[in-house]
Design a protein around this motif. Structure first.
Motif, PDB file in Angstrom:
ATOM      1  N   UNK A 124     -29.638  35.566 -28.335  1.00  0.00           N
ATOM      2  CA  UNK A 124     -29.062  36.742 -27.720  1.00  0.00           C
ATOM      3  C   UNK A 124     -27.835  36.383 -26.892  1.00  0.00           C
ATOM      4  N   UNK A 125     -27.433  37.328 -26.031  1.00  0.00           N
ATOM      5  CA  UNK A 125     -26.254  37.120 -25.185  1.00  0.00           C
ATOM      6  C   UNK A 125     -26.671  36.259 -23.995  1.00  0.00           C
ATOM      7  N   UNK A 126     -26.754  34.968 -24.227  1.00  0.00           N
ATOM      8  CA  UNK A 126     -27.227  34.033 -23.216  1.00  0.00           C
ATOM      9  C   UNK A 126     -26.200  32.926 -23.021  1.00  0.00           C
ATOM     10  N   UNK A 127     -26.194  32.277 -21.850  1.00  0.00           N
ATOM     11  CA  UNK A 127     -25.237  31.188 -21.621  1.00  0.00           C
ATOM     12  C   UNK A 127     -25.362  30.055 -22.630  1.00  0.00           C
ATOM     13  N   UNK A 128     -26.564  29.871 -23.195  1.00  0.00           N
ATOM     14  CA  UNK A 128     -26.771  28.776 -24.143  1.00  0.00           C
ATOM     15  C   UNK A 128     -26.169  29.059 -25.520  1.00  0.00           C
ATOM     16  N   UNK A 129     -25.817  30.323 -25.789  1.00  0.00           N
ATOM     17  CA  UNK A 129     -25.350  30.680 -27.126  1.00  0.00           C
ATOM     18  C   UNK A 129     -24.130  29.876 -27.574  1.00  0.00           C
ATOM     19  N   UNK A 130     -23.053  29.782 -26.786  1.00  0.00           N
ATOM     20  CA  UNK A 130     -21.903  28.991 -27.254  1.00  0.00           C
ATOM     21  C   UNK A 130     -22.247  27.531 -27.507  1.00  0.00           C
TER      22      UNK A 130
END
Length: 288
Positions: A124-130
């Motif tokens: 989802x839209x989480x800091x870990x995504x990138x």
């Protein structure tokens, strides 16, 4: 727009697929040119050691020259470079000479896009995504290079290792930093030990040093706890795939099979679902 992406997992995943397709187009260039750039560097070093002038070669990097047909040298136009779609519309042929355009180009683009969509749906839209997207795309590039060249370049594996350690310094870390450092060291040393033991017993080399560095990088991201899952999963799948290829006559017994793609796949799965898989196994075994 940001709020919409935060509240719509499907839209976020679709956007990640599109971004992944675009990144995949760049990764096809990396997979093709990086080994050639390395070969040029080796030739320059050899000439320097021999006291000879460096070979005169046209410029080559990830940006220069523009992409062109390997058969006729025709420059690929922008509309002919749309990920996957252009290859399908051109039916895998150069519009200039009719020469075949390898399937690996759309395969890399499609893998980069689909896997990016899965990552976006998972996190989802989480800091870990990138961070996980970078991890994913690096593994795609390494897989493509290893399948074609049986090479895992330090230019990708070592930055990937450091990126994992640095990410686990942040508040959004996947594992504590000490587990990441231990995972990097244990990953490298395990395959290093297996390599030397195999060479001692058989007199042959079973794998390359790039595999050691790739497992170290995976350990830096996932921690040492995931290494048994990665090693076991990659070894089992590699053995099955290798056996099937040999049985079908597609692979000679004496020809080594690239192990990097199996490590990459197992490492990616371990980062995304490793804890769930480990927990399910422990419950099945009555240990959880």
């Amino acid at each position: 727009m940001v709020e919409l992406l935060q509240t719509s997992p499907g839209l976020l995943a679709a956007g990640a697929v599109v971004l992944g397709l675009l990144v995949g187009s760049f990764l096809t260039v990396v997979a093709h040119r990086l080994p050639l750039m390395m070969e040029r560097e080796w030739r320059r070093h050899c000439a320097e050691l021999a006291g000879e002038p460096p070979p005169s070669e046209p410029p080559l990097n990830l940006a220069v020259p523009r992409s062109r047909c390997p058969q006729c040298g025709r420059t690929i136009r922008a509309l002919e470079n749309v990920p996957v779609l252009s290859w399908l519309l051109l039916r895998g042929r150069c519009p200039g000479c009719g020469g075949a355009i390898g399937w690996r180009y759309p395969a890399i683009e499609l893998a980069s896009g689909v896997l990016a969509g899965v990552v976006a749906w998972r996190y989802g839209w989480a800091p870990a995504l990138p961070a996980v997207l970078v991890f994913t795309w690096a593994l795609v590039a390494l897989t493509a290079i290893d399948l074609e060249r049986q090479l895992l370049p330090d230019q990708i594996t070592l930055p990937l290792l450091w990126a994992g350690l640095l990410w686990n310094l942040t508040p959004w870390r996947f594992v504590p930093l000490e587990d990441a450092v231990t995972g990097a060291a244990a990953g490298y040393l395990f395959l290093w030990g297996a390599y030397h033991l195999f060479r001692l017993l058989t007199g042959k080399e079973g794998m390359g040093y790039g595999d050691f560095k790739l497992l170290a990088a995976i350990g830096a991201w996932t921690g040492w706890q995931m290494l048994p899952l990665v090693v076991l999963g990659s070894s089992l799948v590699g053995a099955v795939v290798g056996g099937v290829l040999i049985a079908l006559g597609r692979q000679a017994r004496q020809v080594p099979i690239a192990f990097g793609p199996f490590l990459a796949a197992a490492g990616w799965i371990a980062l995304l679902w490793g804890r769930e898989l480990t927990g399910a196994y422990l419950r099945w075994a009555g240990l959880g």
